[in-house]
Design a protein around this motif. Structure first.
Motif, PDB file in Angstrom:
ATOM      1  N   VAL A 127       0.880  -1.163   0.000  1.00 38.56           N
ATOM      2  CA  VAL A 127       0.000   0.000   0.000  1.00 38.56           C
ATOM      3  C   VAL A 127       0.920   1.215   0.000  1.00 38.56           C
ATOM      4  CG1 VAL A 127      -1.837   1.224   1.211  1.00 38.56           C
ATOM      5  CG2 VAL A 127      -1.754  -1.275   1.285  1.00 38.56           C
ATOM      6  N   VAL A 128       0.926   1.953  -1.096  1.00 37.21           N
ATOM      7  CA  VAL A 128       1.871   3.038  -1.310  1.00 37.21           C
ATOM      8  C   VAL A 128       1.309   4.335  -0.739  1.00 37.21           C
ATOM      9  CG1 VAL A 128       3.163   4.322  -3.045  1.00 37.21           C
ATOM     10  CG2 VAL A 128       2.656   1.907  -3.411  1.00 37.21           C
ATOM     11  N   GLU A 129       2.043   4.919   0.218  1.00 36.03           N
ATOM     12  CA  GLU A 129       1.640   6.204   0.795  1.00 36.03           C
ATOM     13  C   GLU A 129       1.931   7.326  -0.205  1.00 36.03           C
ATOM     14  OE1 GLU A 129       0.050   6.716   3.694  1.00 36.03           O
ATOM     15  OE2 GLU A 129      -0.001   4.561   4.002  1.00 36.03           O
ATOM     16  N   THR A 130       3.176   7.440  -0.629  1.00 37.32           N
ATOM     17  CA  THR A 130       3.586   8.382  -1.673  1.00 37.32           C
ATOM     18  C   THR A 130       4.483   7.609  -2.629  1.00 37.32           C
ATOM     19  OG1 THR A 130       5.514   9.114  -0.412  1.00 37.32           O
ATOM     20  CG2 THR A 130       3.480  10.376  -0.113  1.00 37.32           C
ATOM     21  N   PRO A 131       4.545   8.016  -3.890  1.00 38.56           N
ATOM     22  CA  PRO A 131       5.332   7.249  -4.866  1.00 38.56           C
ATOM     23  C   PRO A 131       6.813   7.122  -4.541  1.00 38.56           C
ATOM     24  CG  PRO A 131       3.890   8.816  -5.971  1.00 38.56           C
ATOM     25  CD  PRO A 131       3.795   9.085  -4.504  1.00 38.56           C
ATOM     26  N   ASP A 132       7.379   8.076  -3.799  1.00 36.12           N
ATOM     27  CA  ASP A 132       8.811   8.029  -3.515  1.00 36.12           C
ATOM     28  C   ASP A 132       9.155   7.368  -2.186  1.00 36.12           C
ATOM     29  OD1 ASP A 132       7.603  10.088  -2.166  1.00 36.12           O
ATOM     30  OD2 ASP A 132       9.357  11.411  -2.239  1.00 36.12           O
ATOM     31  N   GLN A 133       8.156   7.011  -1.383  1.00 31.91           N
ATOM     32  CA  GLN A 133       8.427   6.373  -0.093  1.00 31.91           C
ATOM     33  C   GLN A 133       7.718   5.025  -0.023  1.00 31.91           C
ATOM     34  OE1 GLN A 133       7.295   8.943   3.073  1.00 31.91           O
ATOM     35  NE2 GLN A 133       8.904  10.438   2.669  1.00 31.91           N
ATOM     36  N   PRO A 134       8.369   4.042   0.607  1.00 34.47           N
ATOM     37  CA  PRO A 134       7.712   2.736   0.725  1.00 34.47           C
ATOM     38  C   PRO A 134       6.544   2.805   1.705  1.00 34.47           C
ATOM     39  CG  PRO A 134       9.768   2.742   1.935  1.00 34.47           C
ATOM     40  CD  PRO A 134       9.687   4.058   1.208  1.00 34.47           C
ATOM     41  N   GLY A 135       5.554   1.968   1.464  1.00 31.02           N
ATOM     42  CA  GLY A 135       4.393   1.911   2.348  1.00 31.02           C
ATOM     43  C   GLY A 135       4.353   0.579   3.063  1.00 31.02           C
ATOM     44  N   MET A 136       3.171   0.172   3.457  1.00 31.56           N
ATOM     45  CA  MET A 136       2.994  -1.133   4.109  1.00 31.56           C
ATOM     46  C   MET A 136       3.121  -2.211   3.045  1.00 31.56           C
ATOM     47  SD  MET A 136      -0.234  -0.362   6.587  1.00 31.56           S
ATOM     48  CE  MET A 136      -1.167   0.490   5.332  1.00 31.56           C
ATOM     49  N   LYS A 137       3.983  -3.194   3.319  1.00 26.02           N
ATOM     50  CA  LYS A 137       4.245  -4.235   2.328  1.00 26.02           C
ATOM     51  C   LYS A 137       4.192  -5.587   3.018  1.00 26.02           C
ATOM     52  CE  LYS A 137       7.736  -5.503  -1.098  1.00 26.02           C
ATOM     53  NZ  LYS A 137       9.067  -5.127  -1.624  1.00 26.02           N
ATOM     54  N   GLY A 138       3.527  -6.533   2.373  1.00 26.21           N
ATOM     55  CA  GLY A 138       3.469  -7.861   2.951  1.00 26.21           C
ATOM     56  C   GLY A 138       2.748  -8.841   2.057  1.00 26.21           C
ATOM     57  N   LEU A 146     -13.583  -7.351   7.285  1.00 26.87           N
ATOM     58  CA  LEU A 146     -13.142  -6.035   7.746  1.00 26.87           C
ATOM     59  C   LEU A 146     -11.695  -5.730   7.396  1.00 26.87           C
ATOM     60  CD1 LEU A 146     -14.820  -5.860  11.263  1.00 26.87           C
ATOM     61  CD2 LEU A 146     -15.586  -4.818   9.142  1.00 26.87           C
ATOM     62  N   TYR A 147     -10.835  -6.733   7.500  1.00 32.84           N
ATOM     63  CA  TYR A 147      -9.399  -6.517   7.331  1.00 32.84           C
ATOM     64  C   TYR A 147      -8.803  -7.500   6.342  1.00 32.84           C
ATOM     65  CZ  TYR A 147      -9.690  -3.903  11.707  1.00 32.84           C
ATOM     66  OH  TYR A 147     -10.020  -3.005  12.683  1.00 32.84           O
ATOM     67  N   THR A 148      -7.690  -7.071   5.733  1.00 32.15           N
ATOM     68  CA  THR A 148      -6.823  -7.978   4.998  1.00 32.15           C
ATOM     69  C   THR A 148      -5.547  -8.078   5.824  1.00 32.15           C
ATOM     70  OG1 THR A 148      -7.736  -7.371   2.859  1.00 32.15           O
ATOM     71  CG2 THR A 148      -5.527  -8.325   2.870  1.00 32.15           C
ATOM     72  N   THR A 149      -5.143  -9.299   6.126  1.00 38.13           N
ATOM     73  CA  THR A 149      -3.961  -9.509   6.960  1.00 38.13           C
ATOM     74  C   THR A 149      -2.758  -9.744   6.061  1.00 38.13           C
ATOM     75  OG1 THR A 149      -5.351 -10.469   8.679  1.00 38.13           O
ATOM     76  CG2 THR A 149      -2.982 -10.868   8.843  1.00 38.13           C
ATOM     77  N   LEU A 150      -1.716  -8.948   6.279  1.00 41.44           N
ATOM     78  CA  LEU A 150      -0.467  -9.063   5.542  1.00 41.44           C
ATOM     79  C   LEU A 150       0.629  -9.521   6.495  1.00 41.44           C
ATOM     80  CD1 LEU A 150      -0.472  -5.626   3.628  1.00 41.44           C
ATOM     81  CD2 LEU A 150      -1.401  -7.811   2.850  1.00 41.44           C
ATOM     82  N   LYS A 151       1.492 -10.413   6.016  1.00 40.07           N
ATOM     83  CA  LYS A 151       2.679 -10.792   6.778  1.00 40.07           C
ATOM     84  C   LYS A 151       3.802  -9.897   6.291  1.00 40.07           C
ATOM     85  CE  LYS A 151       5.403 -14.651   8.345  1.00 40.07           C
ATOM     86  NZ  LYS A 151       5.624 -16.080   8.298  1.00 40.07           N
ATOM     87  N   GLU A 152       4.358  -9.106   7.209  1.00 36.06           N
ATOM     88  CA  GLU A 152       5.390  -8.115   6.876  1.00 36.06           C
ATOM     89  C   GLU A 152       6.492  -8.752   6.035  1.00 36.06           C
ATOM     90  OE1 GLU A 152       6.009  -4.461   7.164  1.00 36.06           O
ATOM     91  OE2 GLU A 152       6.409  -4.674   9.272  1.00 36.06           O
ATOM     92  N   ALA A 153       6.863  -8.059   4.938  1.00 35.46           N
ATOM     93  CA  ALA A 153       7.812  -8.646   4.006  1.00 35.46           C
ATOM     94  C   ALA A 153       9.075  -7.808   3.826  1.00 35.46           C
ATOM     95  CB  ALA A 153       7.137  -8.829   2.644  1.00 35.46           C
ATOM     96  N   THR A 154       9.335  -6.882   4.712  1.00 37.25           N
ATOM     97  CA  THR A 154      10.510  -6.039   4.583  1.00 37.25           C
ATOM     98  C   THR A 154      11.613  -6.566   5.481  1.00 37.25           C
ATOM     99  OG1 THR A 154       9.023  -4.188   4.222  1.00 37.25           O
ATOM    100  CG2 THR A 154      11.322  -3.657   4.640  1.00 37.25           C
ATOM    101  N   GLU A 155      12.617  -7.216   4.855  1.00 40.00           N
ATOM    102  CA  GLU A 155      13.732  -7.730   5.649  1.00 40.00           C
ATOM    103  C   GLU A 155      14.515  -6.566   6.238  1.00 40.00           C
ATOM    104  OE1 GLU A 155      16.255 -10.855   4.219  1.00 40.00           O
ATOM    105  OE2 GLU A 155      14.698 -11.479   2.825  1.00 40.00           O
TER     106      GLU A 155
END
Length: 187
Positions: A127-138, A146-155
């Motif tokens: 989910v990209v907050e701004t094009p130049d900064q990383p957002g929530m990734k998983g 209600l929710y989509t559950t993501l497993k964090e994928a940023t090492e």
């Protein structure tokens, strides 16, 4: 003359009872037909049970409510009284609808996720907050109403492997990057 009078006395309750039985029988047949139609719909199109179950339940309650109103009208309850009660309940429902708007928004977005399929279980999404900064990734590990559950994928992150619960409406408010199948980027 007495026989005709007693026959006329009994004919009206028998007629009303027959009408009530007919209404209930038609409602029961309508429910059966509705169930078969939803089963055929689920066989023909790949719709998830999380969507079909609430839809079938809502349609059945609508059918039963209509039958109840018809039965009450046959018993002698005024149609204007029924209409007043129905509009009163609708007004209360509208107030409740606005009170729980964010929950309903997430429910509607869940229906869109299930039907449109912008991503699936196992996909890697960001989910990209701004094009130049990383957002929530998983990686998508669960999708509910209600929710989509993501497993964090940023090492390298302190929260690597943590579970993120993202409200479904957020996927339609922000830009989303998605990788499917074996095309996952190296993590």
């Amino acid at each position: 003359m007495t026989d005709i009078h007693s026959l006329l006395t009994w004919s009206e309750p028998i007629l009303r009872g027959g009408q009530i039985i007919l209404i209930l029988t038609l409602a029961w047949l309508g429910q059966r037909l509705l169930g078969r139609m939803l089963n055929q719909l689920s066989r023909r199109y790949p719709l998830p049970p999380e969507l079909l179950l609430p839809l079938g339940t809502a349609l059945r309650w609508l059918l039963l409510g209509s039958a109840l109103i018809l039965v009450l009208e046959r018993v002698g309850v005024s149609a204007s009284v029924l209409w007043s009660a129905l509009t009163g309940f609708a007004a209360v429902g509208a107030v409740a609808f606005f009170a729980i708007w964010s929950v309903l928004s997430n429910l509607f977005c869940a229906v869109l996720i299930f039907t449109v399929g912008p991503f699936r279980l196992g996909d890697l999404v960001e989910v990209v907050e701004t094009p130049d900064q990383p957002g929530m990734k998983g990686r998508v590990v669960a999708i509910n109403l209600l929710y989509t559950t993501l497993k964090e994928a940023t090492e390298g992150s302190a929260a690597y492997g943590a579970l993120l619960q993202v409200p479904n409406s957020l996927f339609f408010q922000k830009a989303v990057r998605r990788w499917r199948g074996p095309d996952f980027p190296s993590q």
